[in-house]
Design a protein around this motif. Structure first.
Motif, PDB file in Angstrom:
ATOM      1  N   MET A   1       0.978  -1.101   0.033  1.00 39.92           N
ATOM      2  CA  MET A   1      -0.098  -0.027  -0.013  1.00 39.92           C
ATOM      3  C   MET A   1       0.918   1.122  -0.033  1.00 39.92           C
ATOM      4  SD  MET A   1      -2.976   1.293   2.532  1.00 39.92           S
ATOM      5  CE  MET A   1      -4.309   0.846   2.006  1.00 39.92           C
ATOM      6  N   VAL A   2       0.377   2.224  -0.836  1.00 36.66           N
ATOM      7  CA  VAL A   2       1.283   3.394  -0.902  1.00 36.66           C
ATOM      8  C   VAL A   2       0.452   4.710  -0.544  1.00 36.66           C
ATOM      9  CG1 VAL A   2       2.700   5.053  -2.375  1.00 36.66           C
ATOM     10  CG2 VAL A   2       2.799   2.505  -2.704  1.00 36.66           C
ATOM     11  N   ILE A   3       0.539   5.296   0.320  1.00 35.54           N
ATOM     12  CA  ILE A   3      -0.099   6.230   0.961  1.00 35.54           C
ATOM     13  C   ILE A   3       0.482   7.911   0.850  1.00 35.54           C
ATOM     14  CG2 ILE A   3      -1.611   7.232   2.885  1.00 35.54           C
ATOM     15  CD1 ILE A   3      -1.169   4.382   4.400  1.00 35.54           C
ATOM     16  N   ASP A   4       0.185   8.247   0.048  1.00 36.83           N
ATOM     17  CA  ASP A   4       0.892   9.819  -0.248  1.00 36.83           C
ATOM     18  C   ASP A   4      -0.111  10.769  -1.074  1.00 36.83           C
ATOM     19  OD1 ASP A   4       2.685  11.897  -1.142  1.00 36.83           O
ATOM     20  OD2 ASP A   4       4.253  10.378  -0.968  1.00 36.83           O
ATOM     21  N   ASP A   5      -0.365  11.963  -0.736  1.00 34.63           N
ATOM     22  CA  ASP A   5      -1.202  12.853  -1.097  1.00 34.63           C
ATOM     23  C   ASP A   5      -0.644  13.384  -2.439  1.00 34.63           C
ATOM     24  OD1 ASP A   5       0.856  14.274   0.393  1.00 34.63           O
ATOM     25  OD2 ASP A   5      -0.038  16.219   0.657  1.00 34.63           O
ATOM     26  N   SER A   6       0.672  13.024  -3.093  1.00 38.05           N
ATOM     27  CA  SER A   6       1.252  13.467  -4.216  1.00 38.05           C
ATOM     28  C   SER A   6       1.060  12.340  -5.229  1.00 38.05           C
ATOM     29  CB  SER A   6       2.895  13.553  -4.048  1.00 38.05           C
ATOM     30  OG  SER A   6       3.352  13.452  -5.479  1.00 38.05           O
ATOM     31  N   LYS A   7       0.394  12.849  -6.140  1.00 40.71           N
ATOM     32  CA  LYS A   7      -0.158  11.859  -7.319  1.00 40.71           C
ATOM     33  C   LYS A   7       1.224  11.281  -7.860  1.00 40.71           C
ATOM     34  CE  LYS A   7      -3.497  11.863 -10.849  1.00 40.71           C
ATOM     35  NZ  LYS A   7      -4.387  12.580 -11.564  1.00 40.71           N
ATOM     36  N   THR A   8       2.222  12.003  -7.883  1.00 39.41           N
ATOM     37  CA  THR A   8       3.465  11.635  -8.717  1.00 39.41           C
ATOM     38  C   THR A   8       4.052  10.720  -7.840  1.00 39.41           C
ATOM     39  OG1 THR A   8       3.777  14.004  -9.365  1.00 39.41           O
ATOM     40  CG2 THR A   8       5.783  12.745  -9.631  1.00 39.41           C
ATOM     41  N   ILE A   9       4.000  10.776  -6.484  1.00 38.39           N
ATOM     42  CA  ILE A   9       4.847   9.674  -5.869  1.00 38.39           C
ATOM     43  C   ILE A   9       4.155   8.192  -5.841  1.00 38.39           C
ATOM     44  CG2 ILE A   9       5.529   9.171  -3.296  1.00 38.39           C
ATOM     45  CD1 ILE A   9       7.345  11.198  -4.259  1.00 38.39           C
ATOM     46  N   ARG A  10       2.437   8.437  -5.483  1.00 39.18           N
ATOM     47  CA  ARG A  10       1.989   7.454  -5.788  1.00 39.18           C
ATOM     48  C   ARG A  10       2.165   6.581  -6.960  1.00 39.18           C
ATOM     49  NH1 ARG A  10      -2.246  10.645  -4.228  1.00 39.18           N
ATOM     50  NH2 ARG A  10      -3.259  10.450  -6.047  1.00 39.18           N
ATOM     51  N   ARG A  11       2.059   7.399  -8.077  1.00 39.25           N
ATOM     52  CA  ARG A  11       2.189   6.781  -9.410  1.00 39.25           C
ATOM     53  C   ARG A  11       3.702   6.195  -9.593  1.00 39.25           C
ATOM     54  NH1 ARG A  11       0.670  10.799 -13.373  1.00 39.25           N
ATOM     55  NH2 ARG A  11      -1.570  10.347 -12.928  1.00 39.25           N
ATOM     56  N   THR A  12       4.687   6.819  -9.270  1.00 37.56           N
ATOM     57  CA  THR A  12       6.023   6.224  -9.383  1.00 37.56           C
ATOM     58  C   THR A  12       6.193   4.887  -8.457  1.00 37.56           C
ATOM     59  OG1 THR A  12       6.954   8.628  -9.504  1.00 37.56           O
ATOM     60  CG2 THR A  12       8.571   7.009  -8.914  1.00 37.56           C
ATOM     61  N   ALA A  13       5.759   4.946  -7.390  1.00 35.32           N
ATOM     62  CA  ALA A  13       6.085   3.756  -6.317  1.00 35.32           C
ATOM     63  C   ALA A  13       5.037   2.708  -7.065  1.00 35.32           C
ATOM     64  CB  ALA A  13       5.523   4.113  -5.082  1.00 35.32           C
TER      65      ALA A  13
ATOM     66  N   ASP B 155       3.630   8.746   3.421  1.00 32.57           N
ATOM     67  CA  ASP B 155       4.304   9.750   3.487  1.00 32.57           C
ATOM     68  C   ASP B 155       3.984  10.399   4.690  1.00 32.57           C
ATOM     69  OD1 ASP B 155       5.337  12.221   2.621  1.00 32.57           O
ATOM     70  OD2 ASP B 155       3.349  12.871   1.956  1.00 32.57           O
ATOM     71  N   ILE B 156       5.219  11.227   5.356  1.00 34.40           N
ATOM     72  CA  ILE B 156       4.918  12.014   6.521  1.00 34.40           C
ATOM     73  C   ILE B 156       3.950  13.149   6.506  1.00 34.40           C
ATOM     74  CG2 ILE B 156       6.107  13.301   8.196  1.00 34.40           C
ATOM     75  CD1 ILE B 156       8.163  11.168   8.205  1.00 34.40           C
ATOM     76  N   MET B 157       4.195  13.921   5.505  1.00 37.88           N
ATOM     77  CA  MET B 157       3.649  15.201   5.464  1.00 37.88           C
ATOM     78  C   MET B 157       2.491  14.883   4.647  1.00 37.88           C
ATOM     79  SD  MET B 157       5.453  17.318   6.843  1.00 37.88           S
ATOM     80  CE  MET B 157       5.139  18.937   6.372  1.00 37.88           C
TER      81      MET B 157
END
Length: 132
Positions: free
Chosen positions: A11-23, A58-60
């Motif tokens: 599971m990848v939790i991040d508010d950045s679409k770029t990070i989610r997509r990359t991971a 993601d922390i932030m």
């Protein structure tokens, strides 16, 4: 294609679409099933349904940050043994220490590399093949 992580759920939790997509792209290439969430609330709603083997958070993030999300996951009996890897753009000692306090298993600084992501899985998920 490298299928060393076939059948593993991440599971990848991040508010950045770029990070989610990359991971997601990196993890799918090695055979992982990937569930993404945009924040802690979204993640908590999906964890019970998907039962991931490893969680990257993601922390932030708005609403519920990575520390709060990690603490909630680790306080839940069903998921307390699920490895939680913190993702942060800051490489601070304070952040790492705080991550450990809430029960995170590892800390990766963004931008992370493919190897860092896969090594995190190898070190925390038993059954993930050591090759690759």
């Amino acid at each position: 294609m490298d299928n060393s992580f076939e059948g593993l759920k991440a599971m990848v939790i991040d508010d950045s679409k770029t990070i989610r997509r990359t991971a997601e792209t990196l993890l799918k290439k090695v055979g992982c099933e990937v569930v993404t969430a945009t924040d802690g609330f979204d993640a908590l709603a999906k964890i019970a349904d998907h039962k991931p083997d490893i969680i990257f958070v993601d922390i932030m993030m708005p609403r519920l940050d990575g520390y709060q999300t990690c603490a909630l996951i680790k306080n839940n009996k069903a998921f307390q043994s699920t490895p939680v890897i913190m993702l942060s753009s800051k490489d601070g000692l304070f952040d790492k220490a705080k991550g450990r306090i809430v029960g995170s298993d590892q800390y990766l600084t963004k931008p992370f590399s493919r190897d860092e992501l896969l090594n995190a899985i190898r070190s925390h998920v038993s059954g993930a093949k050591q090759s690759a």
